[in-house]
Design a protein around this motif. Structure first.
Motif, PDB file in Angstrom:
ATOM      1  N   ALA A 160     -79.315 -28.841  19.957  1.00 30.52           N
ATOM      2  CA  ALA A 160     -80.428 -28.515  19.063  1.00 30.52           C
ATOM      3  C   ALA A 160     -80.278 -27.115  18.487  1.00 30.52           C
ATOM      4  O   ALA A 160     -81.164 -26.276  18.658  1.00 30.52           O
ATOM      5  CB  ALA A 160     -81.746 -28.654  19.800  1.00 30.52           C
ATOM      6  N   PRO A 161     -79.174 -26.822  17.785  1.00 32.25           N
ATOM      7  CA  PRO A 161     -79.011 -25.480  17.231  1.00 32.25           C
ATOM      8  C   PRO A 161     -79.990 -25.158  16.106  1.00 32.25           C
ATOM      9  O   PRO A 161     -80.175 -23.992  15.772  1.00 32.25           O
ATOM     10  CB  PRO A 161     -77.564 -25.490  16.722  1.00 32.25           C
ATOM     11  CG  PRO A 161     -77.283 -26.923  16.424  1.00 32.25           C
ATOM     12  CD  PRO A 161     -78.020 -27.689  17.474  1.00 32.25           C
ATOM     13  N   THR A 162     -80.645 -26.180  15.536  1.00 35.87           N
ATOM     14  CA  THR A 162     -81.622 -25.933  14.478  1.00 35.87           C
ATOM     15  C   THR A 162     -83.043 -25.827  15.026  1.00 35.87           C
ATOM     16  O   THR A 162     -83.958 -25.443  14.288  1.00 35.87           O
ATOM     17  CB  THR A 162     -81.588 -27.048  13.423  1.00 35.87           C
ATOM     18  OG1 THR A 162     -81.980 -28.293  14.029  1.00 35.87           O
ATOM     19  CG2 THR A 162     -80.195 -27.193  12.818  1.00 35.87           C
ATOM     20  N   TYR A 231     -73.851 -34.637  16.496  1.00 39.34           N
ATOM     21  CA  TYR A 231     -73.107 -33.494  15.972  1.00 39.34           C
ATOM     22  C   TYR A 231     -74.011 -32.699  15.040  1.00 39.34           C
ATOM     23  O   TYR A 231     -74.806 -33.269  14.277  1.00 39.34           O
ATOM     24  CB  TYR A 231     -71.870 -33.954  15.198  1.00 39.34           C
ATOM     25  CG  TYR A 231     -71.129 -32.833  14.507  1.00 39.34           C
ATOM     26  CD1 TYR A 231     -70.252 -32.020  15.218  1.00 39.34           C
ATOM     27  CD2 TYR A 231     -71.316 -32.580  13.143  1.00 39.34           C
ATOM     28  CE1 TYR A 231     -69.568 -30.983  14.595  1.00 39.34           C
ATOM     29  CE2 TYR A 231     -70.631 -31.547  12.514  1.00 39.34           C
ATOM     30  CZ  TYR A 231     -69.766 -30.750  13.245  1.00 39.34           C
ATOM     31  OH  TYR A 231     -69.093 -29.716  12.622  1.00 39.34           O
ATOM     32  N   ALA A 232     -73.907 -31.378  15.116  1.00 35.73           N
ATOM     33  CA  ALA A 232     -74.676 -30.499  14.226  1.00 35.73           C
ATOM     34  C   ALA A 232     -73.806 -29.340  13.779  1.00 35.73           C
ATOM     35  O   ALA A 232     -73.017 -28.799  14.570  1.00 35.73           O
ATOM     36  CB  ALA A 232     -75.915 -29.973  14.935  1.00 35.73           C
ATOM     37  N   GLN A 233     -73.930 -28.975  12.506  1.00 35.51           N
ATOM     38  CA  GLN A 233     -73.229 -27.810  11.972  1.00 35.51           C
ATOM     39  C   GLN A 233     -74.222 -26.929  11.234  1.00 35.51           C
ATOM     40  O   GLN A 233     -75.002 -27.405  10.406  1.00 35.51           O
ATOM     41  CB  GLN A 233     -72.099 -28.208  11.026  1.00 35.51           C
ATOM     42  CG  GLN A 233     -71.402 -26.998  10.382  1.00 35.51           C
ATOM     43  CD  GLN A 233     -70.130 -27.353   9.653  1.00 35.51           C
ATOM     44  OE1 GLN A 233     -69.375 -28.208  10.087  1.00 35.51           O
ATOM     45  NE2 GLN A 233     -69.885 -26.701   8.531  1.00 35.51           N
ATOM     46  N   GLN A 249     -71.007 -24.993  15.436  1.00 31.60           N
ATOM     47  CA  GLN A 249     -70.691 -26.411  15.533  1.00 31.60           C
ATOM     48  C   GLN A 249     -71.037 -26.873  16.941  1.00 31.60           C
ATOM     49  O   GLN A 249     -70.521 -26.339  17.921  1.00 31.60           O
ATOM     50  CB  GLN A 249     -69.220 -26.664  15.232  1.00 31.60           C
ATOM     51  CG  GLN A 249     -68.815 -26.266  13.818  1.00 31.60           C
ATOM     52  CD  GLN A 249     -67.377 -26.625  13.520  1.00 31.60           C
ATOM     53  OE1 GLN A 249     -67.005 -27.793  13.524  1.00 31.60           O
ATOM     54  NE2 GLN A 249     -66.562 -25.619  13.252  1.00 31.60           N
ATOM     55  N   SER A 250     -71.918 -27.858  17.036  1.00 29.00           N
ATOM     56  CA  SER A 250     -72.431 -28.302  18.323  1.00 29.00           C
ATOM     57  C   SER A 250     -72.384 -29.822  18.400  1.00 29.00           C
ATOM     58  O   SER A 250     -72.698 -30.502  17.414  1.00 29.00           O
ATOM     59  CB  SER A 250     -73.873 -27.800  18.506  1.00 29.00           C
ATOM     60  OG  SER A 250     -74.375 -28.109  19.774  1.00 29.00           O
ATOM     61  N   GLU A 272     -69.664 -24.289  19.575  1.00 27.59           N
ATOM     62  CA  GLU A 272     -68.764 -23.215  19.171  1.00 27.59           C
ATOM     63  C   GLU A 272     -69.512 -22.234  18.279  1.00 27.59           C
ATOM     64  O   GLU A 272     -70.325 -22.622  17.452  1.00 27.59           O
ATOM     65  CB  GLU A 272     -67.552 -23.789  18.439  1.00 27.59           C
ATOM     66  CG  GLU A 272     -66.706 -24.720  19.294  1.00 27.59           C
ATOM     67  CD  GLU A 272     -65.494 -25.244  18.549  1.00 27.59           C
ATOM     68  OE1 GLU A 272     -65.263 -24.824  17.394  1.00 27.59           O
ATOM     69  OE2 GLU A 272     -64.777 -26.088  19.124  1.00 27.59           O
ATOM     70  N   ASN A 273     -69.227 -20.951  18.490  1.00 27.00           N
ATOM     71  CA  ASN A 273     -69.847 -19.866  17.708  1.00 27.00           C
ATOM     72  C   ASN A 273     -71.369 -19.858  17.890  1.00 27.00           C
ATOM     73  O   ASN A 273     -72.138 -19.822  16.927  1.00 27.00           O
ATOM     74  CB  ASN A 273     -69.489 -19.993  16.232  1.00 27.00           C
ATOM     75  CG  ASN A 273     -67.997 -20.126  16.007  1.00 27.00           C
ATOM     76  OD1 ASN A 273     -67.200 -19.426  16.626  1.00 27.00           O
ATOM     77  ND2 ASN A 273     -67.613 -21.060  15.155  1.00 27.00           N
ATOM     78  N   THR A 274     -71.799 -19.897  19.137  1.00 32.37           N
ATOM     79  CA  THR A 274     -73.224 -19.912  19.458  1.00 32.37           C
ATOM     80  C   THR A 274     -73.947 -18.756  18.782  1.00 32.37           C
ATOM     81  O   THR A 274     -73.504 -17.610  18.834  1.00 32.37           O
ATOM     82  CB  THR A 274     -73.422 -19.821  20.980  1.00 32.37           C
ATOM     83  OG1 THR A 274     -72.780 -20.940  21.603  1.00 32.37           O
ATOM     84  CG2 THR A 274     -74.904 -19.831  21.333  1.00 32.37           C
ATOM     85  N   GLY A 275     -75.063 -19.076  18.142  1.00 37.81           N
ATOM     86  CA  GLY A 275     -75.834 -18.056  17.446  1.00 37.81           C
ATOM     87  C   GLY A 275     -75.148 -17.499  16.216  1.00 37.81           C
ATOM     88  O   GLY A 275     -75.599 -16.497  15.652  1.00 37.81           O
ATOM     89  N   GLY A 276     -74.047 -18.144  15.783  1.00 40.53           N
ATOM     90  CA  GLY A 276     -73.306 -17.677  14.620  1.00 40.53           C
ATOM     91  C   GLY A 276     -72.300 -16.584  14.929  1.00 40.53           C
ATOM     92  O   GLY A 276     -71.713 -16.014  14.000  1.00 40.53           O
ATOM     93  N   VAL A 277     -72.084 -16.288  16.217  1.00 41.96           N
ATOM     94  CA  VAL A 277     -71.134 -15.245  16.608  1.00 41.96           C
ATOM     95  C   VAL A 277     -69.782 -15.888  16.873  1.00 41.96           C
ATOM     96  O   VAL A 277     -69.649 -16.773  17.718  1.00 41.96           O
ATOM     97  CB  VAL A 277     -71.624 -14.491  17.868  1.00 41.96           C
ATOM     98  CG1 VAL A 277     -70.639 -13.384  18.226  1.00 41.96           C
ATOM     99  CG2 VAL A 277     -73.013 -13.924  17.640  1.00 41.96           C
TER     100      VAL A 277
END
Length: 363
Positions: A160-162, A231-233, A249-250, A272-277
């Motif tokens: 749930a990255p969004t 999948y979420a991007q 990318q999750s 990958e790149n959690t939080g945009g880092v």
């Protein structure tokens, strides 16, 4: 791909608007629901020098849900749903707020709600779903007092990255056990508003997001099966000043198998790149099993994840076992034991064990 997702949710939204109809009861019926999850906990954990965690405390998580819904004479269901956090420290904060439209063509969610990757995600069996479920609502372990990385998040495995950012989601009807869903979020880092569009190309902001998920559930004689993937991007708005940013990318892959009173399941999750880092990646798995006998459910689970915090280098393990007793409709007593261990790259390892006794009341 982006255009296909946007067109899909747009076509779904237009479909229900094409044929106006009157509500069968002349309006929208309002209902109130929610839950209270309350626990007394005994906790024994490692502590940083000069810090001390309470051994006995009370933990709560309470929500109130308001839903207005009606079904028109053409079969279209129209509704609105909002969830409010109601514990004293939450200040009656809004957690979700969205409208939905459903029919034999599927369902469209519009507003602040989780996306496709979470809505169709398969969860593993648990000792107590409030503590070791797909989202952790209750935890006795105090990471700050333990001296591990500050603000360590709950040991979730939801994709749930969004979060509850404003979005459009389309969910297909159930075709012989199969379902699929897609979501489009214009700007993850923008809060809901009524005046003025959100800013764009803000350095390091989490911007446009796309999600897709599939799920299958079926019964085969004595066996039950549930499998799913999501999948979420999330695109990160960046420029030359912030080269360390990268798109999030999750994804997840999960399966549950049931036979009689037994259920066993496993979920693998990766981000990958959690939080945009850039290069801050989290991955892990959870396995669980439960057994139901009358009103009792006995369960256990094991959680293992690498780099569970955005600063990276913090690994986590959790062992859980417990019993749930359903003493009435929507009411349960829960008792469980959990052991969690954090391992930092610097070599500072901390752990803790907690006993949780509580109840959940749904209303």
């Amino acid at each position: 791909m982006k255009n296909i997702l946007m067109m899909t949710v747009a076509v779904g939204a237009l479909a229900f608007a094409a044929a106006p109809a009157m509500a069968q009861d002349g309006g929208v019926d309002l209902s109130i629901a929610g839950h209270m999850k309350g626990y007394v906990t005994w906790n024994d954990q490692d502590e940083a020098v000069g810090s001390e965690a309470r051994s006995v405390d009370i933990l709560r998580e309470t929500e109130i849900h308001f839903t207005g819904e009606t079904t028109l004479d053409n079969g279209l269901t129209v509704g609105f749903h909002t969830e409010l956090e109601d514990d004293l420290g939450d200040g009656f904060a809004t957690e979700e707020s969205y409208a939905y439209f459903a029919g034999n063509w599927g369902r469209v969610n519009f507003g602040a709600e989780d996306g496709a990757a979470y809505l169709l995600q398969v969860a593993a069996p648990s000792a107590d779903s409030n503590v070791d479920g797909i989202r952790q609502y209750i935890s006795a372990f105090n990471a700050d007092i333990a001296g591990v990385a500050a603000a360590t998040e709950a040991l979730d495995y939801d994709t749930a990255p969004t979060g509850a950012s404003d979005k459009l989601t389309y969910i297909t009807p159930n075709f012989n056990g199969f379902q699929a869903a897609v979501s489009y979020t214009p700007e993850v880092d923008a809060a809901s508003r009524s005046l003025g569009v959100s800013a764009d190309d803000e350095e390091g902001d989490l911007g446009t997001a796309y999600e897709a998920a599939v799920r299958y559930e079926g019964n085969f004689d004595a066996f039950r099966l549930a499998v799913g993937a999501g999948y979420a991007q999330v695109e990160v708005e960046e420029d030359a000043v912030a080269p360390a940013n990268d798109d999030v990318q999750s994804w997840n892959l999960g399966a549950n198998v049931g036979f009689g009173a037994f259920n066993i399941g496993a979920v693998y999750f990766d981000e990958e790149n959690t939080g945009g880092v850039e290069d801050v990646n989290t991955d892990g798995f959870v396995v669980g099993v439960d057994y139901t006998t009358g009103p009792f459910v006995i369960g256990a689970s094991y959680y293992n994840a690498d780099d569970v915090h955005e600063t990276a280098g913090l690994d986590a393990e959790r062992y859980s076992g417990g019993v749930t007793y359903n003493y009435g409709p929507g009411m349960s007593f829960r008792g469980s034991v959990h052991h969690v261990q954090y391992d930092e790259a610097a070599g500072d390892d901390v752990d803790g064990t907690s006993l949780l006794l509580g109840t959940q009341i749904n209303f």
